[in-house]
Design an enzyme around this catalytic site. Structure first.
Site, PDB file in Angstrom:
ATOM      1  N   GLY A 241       0.955  -1.230   0.018  1.00 60.91           N
ATOM      2  CA  GLY A 241      -0.105  -0.072  -0.031  1.00 60.91           C
ATOM      3  C   GLY A 241       0.721   1.119  -0.053  1.00 60.91           C
ATOM      4  N   SER A 242       0.331   2.381   0.590  1.00 54.87           N
ATOM      5  CA  SER A 242       0.787   3.663   0.509  1.00 54.87           C
ATOM      6  C   SER A 242       2.082   3.613   1.603  1.00 54.87           C
ATOM      7  CB  SER A 242       0.018   4.692   0.791  1.00 54.87           C
ATOM      8  OG  SER A 242      -0.447   4.471   2.102  1.00 54.87           O
ATOM      9  N   GLY A 246       2.546   2.072   5.379  1.00 52.81           N
ATOM     10  CA  GLY A 246       3.569   1.285   5.961  1.00 52.81           C
ATOM     11  C   GLY A 246       4.339   2.096   7.162  1.00 52.81           C
ATOM     12  N   GLU A 263       5.576  -3.637   1.004  1.00 53.45           N
ATOM     13  CA  GLU A 263       5.806  -3.115  -0.499  1.00 53.45           C
ATOM     14  C   GLU A 263       5.093  -1.759  -0.565  1.00 53.45           C
ATOM     15  OE1 GLU A 263       7.264  -4.948  -2.647  1.00 53.45           O
ATOM     16  OE2 GLU A 263       7.124  -6.966  -2.055  1.00 53.45           O
ATOM     17  N   CYS A 297       2.180   0.395  -8.511  1.00 54.68           N
ATOM     18  CA  CYS A 297       3.195   0.855  -7.472  1.00 54.68           C
ATOM     19  C   CYS A 297       4.454   0.969  -8.540  1.00 54.68           C
ATOM     20  CB  CYS A 297       3.479   0.082  -6.635  1.00 54.68           C
ATOM     21  SG  CYS A 297       3.732  -1.535  -6.806  1.00 54.68           S
TER      22      CYS A 297
END
Ligand code: UN1
Length: 508
Positions: A241-242, A246, A263, A297
């Protein structure tokens, strides 16, 4: 400009229902959250969510199953993944259709995402016979040192809307053959796809004789994710995610000494050198920049172009952007479908306003496409020419917005590529081998993925996937990424019949 005609939400709902029926999903209808289609921006179904109690129960059940699953021989664990891969093949069209319906990917990309699920399943089945350790030379006579890899425990998976099925499959198929059990909290924007994936895995478990408790699905929002993250029984949290997500997850997991695999965002660049083959570079750049409507991403965000090439490349690039068919992702001619919601539409608009205030020039796109559905968010992909050092360029905007920067020397281009907080993917287009080698070397791109003569997106599952810096440092998929899903034990066996201490210590 004509108004884009979109299908009726009613018809999309019927399509979703038919796909779910074919897969065997009974939709848990309720009003905790809503499954929506970005094609019209409207709701498809109201869903019942999983609360704290269900989350705790899922982790407890996954842990209970882990205690037996870990002792099941790994090649037998591979059986469930093999069956899962077969079922995904059987339902390739249904899953792809659901991906288009719920996250708006065009048909080809949705089909490709399901292919990625099949690829990782194949990979994991092979891996189930290759979970090997090392035998290491001991410094002591008649001693043997050996490394073993053992199942880790419950893996908590948090996944994003943009790869709603493939990223879960990367984690789940590998975790299962590694002897772990999984609890999944998908994006709230991709609940139907999650229900479909979960159903297929449930069938695979049933048909291959694996226990049902090896996998669990939690439909819910942030609170559900937090409960999962904080549960000490979750040995590994694999979160996609963003960067802000994270930043919230990483320290919480670390505080309880759990493991995390992050990630997060990318701010990926491609360098176009003077020797670049533009016939090859242009389509590659186009796909990387606008594929998945710029919501991967790995999407290309920055094009770093040599000063001598700009005059030729930029008009060709903007002309290609201008011709891009934006529209209904079910339409065979569409190359750019909707954004997931109006949120990225706003962030893109704001980013364009900021770069233009900062002296940047909008060359093409950026305008919202008028549609017959008010809530839908379709946008024309944009190219902005901007000073290489503009601060906006260092931020990731999760939308089809490409910045064009110029450079004079390769060192400068590499420095620009690396001068962002994120470190996922980078590429260079060159016919000069020396340039290519430098780009891939220790003084080249500082990203986890470094490509030559191809775009930044579209990684294969056989390699380790992930990146450095704010991208989070995690690696999933192939190569030795499976190590993250297992624990290592180092054992020394003394068969000399005598006491022998390491470091030559005498203790008598
Ligand atoms: C992502 O955008 O989170 O490399 C994953 C790619 C795909 C995976 C992207 N295989 O573009």
């Amino acid at each position: 400009m004509t108004t884009l005609a979109l299908p009726a939400t009613e018809d999309l709902r019927a399509r979703a229902r038919a796909c779910l029926d074919r897969i065997g999903v009974v939709v848990p209808e309720g009003d905790d959250l809503y499954a929506r289609t970005p094609i019209t921006g409207e709701d498809l179904f109201g869903l019942k969510g999983s609360g704290t109690a269900e989350t705790e129960a899922a982790v407890a059940a996954a842990h209970e199953t882990f205690l037996t699953w870990r002792s099941t021989p790994a090649p037998r664990r591979g059986d469930v993944v093999r069956r899962f891969g077969d079922l995904v093949r059987e339902h390739h069209d249904d899953l792809a259709e659901l991906i288009t319906l719920e996250v708006g990917k065009i048909g080809a990309e949705a089909y490709g995402e399901v292919q990625e699920m099949i690829d990782i399943a194949d990979y994991a089945v092979g891996l189930s016979r290759q979970l090997y350790g090392r035998v290491i030379a001991s410094e002591r006579a008649e001693h043997r040192m050996v490394e073993s890899w053992h199942p880790l425990g419950v893996v908590g998976i948090i996944s994003a809307f943009n790869f709603p099925a493939a990223v879960w499959s990367w984690n789940t198929t590998v975790a299962l053959v590694c002897g772990d059990t999984v609890v999944w909290k998908p994006s709230e924007q991709a609940s139907l796809i999650a229900l479909a994936c979960d159903r297929l895995l449930a069938r695979a478990a049933e048909e291959s004789g694996a226990p049902a408790g090896i996998h669990h699905l939690l439909i819910g929002g942030r609170e559900t994710g937090e409960t999962l993250v904080d549960n000490p029984r979750v040995a590994l949290v694999s979160a996609t995610g963003s960067v802000p997500m994270g930043r919230a997850v990483g320290p919480r997991v670390a505080a309880r000494f759990g493991r995390s695999l992050l990630e997060l965002g990318g701010n990926n660049a491609a360098i176009i050198t003077p020797s670049a083959d533009l016939e090859l570079a242009l389509p590659a750049v186009l796909f990387a920049a606008v594929g998945t409507a710029g919501q991967r991403c790995t999407s290309l965000r920055r094009l770093i172009v040599h000063r001598d090439v700009v005059a030729e490349l930029v008009p060709r690039l903007t002309a290609a952007f201008e011709r891009l068919p934006v529209g209904d992702p079910f339409d065979k001619d569409t190359l750019v479908g909707p954004l997931i919601s109006r949120v990225p539409l706003e962030t893109m608009r704001e980013a364009i306003a900021r770069v233009t205030d900062d002296g940047g020039k909008l060359l093409v796109g950026g305008d919202r496409v008028e549609t017959t559905a008010d809530s839908a968010a379709y946008v024309r992909p944009a190219v902005v020419r901007i000073d290489a050092h503009s601060p906006v360029v260092r931020e990731e905007t999760f939308a089809p917005l490409l910045y064009v920067l110029t450079y004079d020397t390769l060192d400068e281009a590499i420095a620009l590529q690396n001068d962002v907080p994120q470190g996922l993917s980078a590429s260079i287009f060159t016919q000069d081998q020396q340039e290519a080698e430098i780009f891939m070397s220790a003084v080249g791109a500082d990203t986890g993925l470094v490509n030559v003569n191809l775009g930044t997106s579209g990684a294969e599952v056989g390699g380790a996937f992930g990146g450095e810096k704010e991208t989070g440092g995690g690696r999933a998929c192939g190569s030795d990424a499976w190590h993250a899903y297992m624990r290592r034990s180092t054992s020394v066996v003394n068969y000399s019949g005598e006491v022998a201490l390491a470091q030559n210590i005498s203790f008598s």
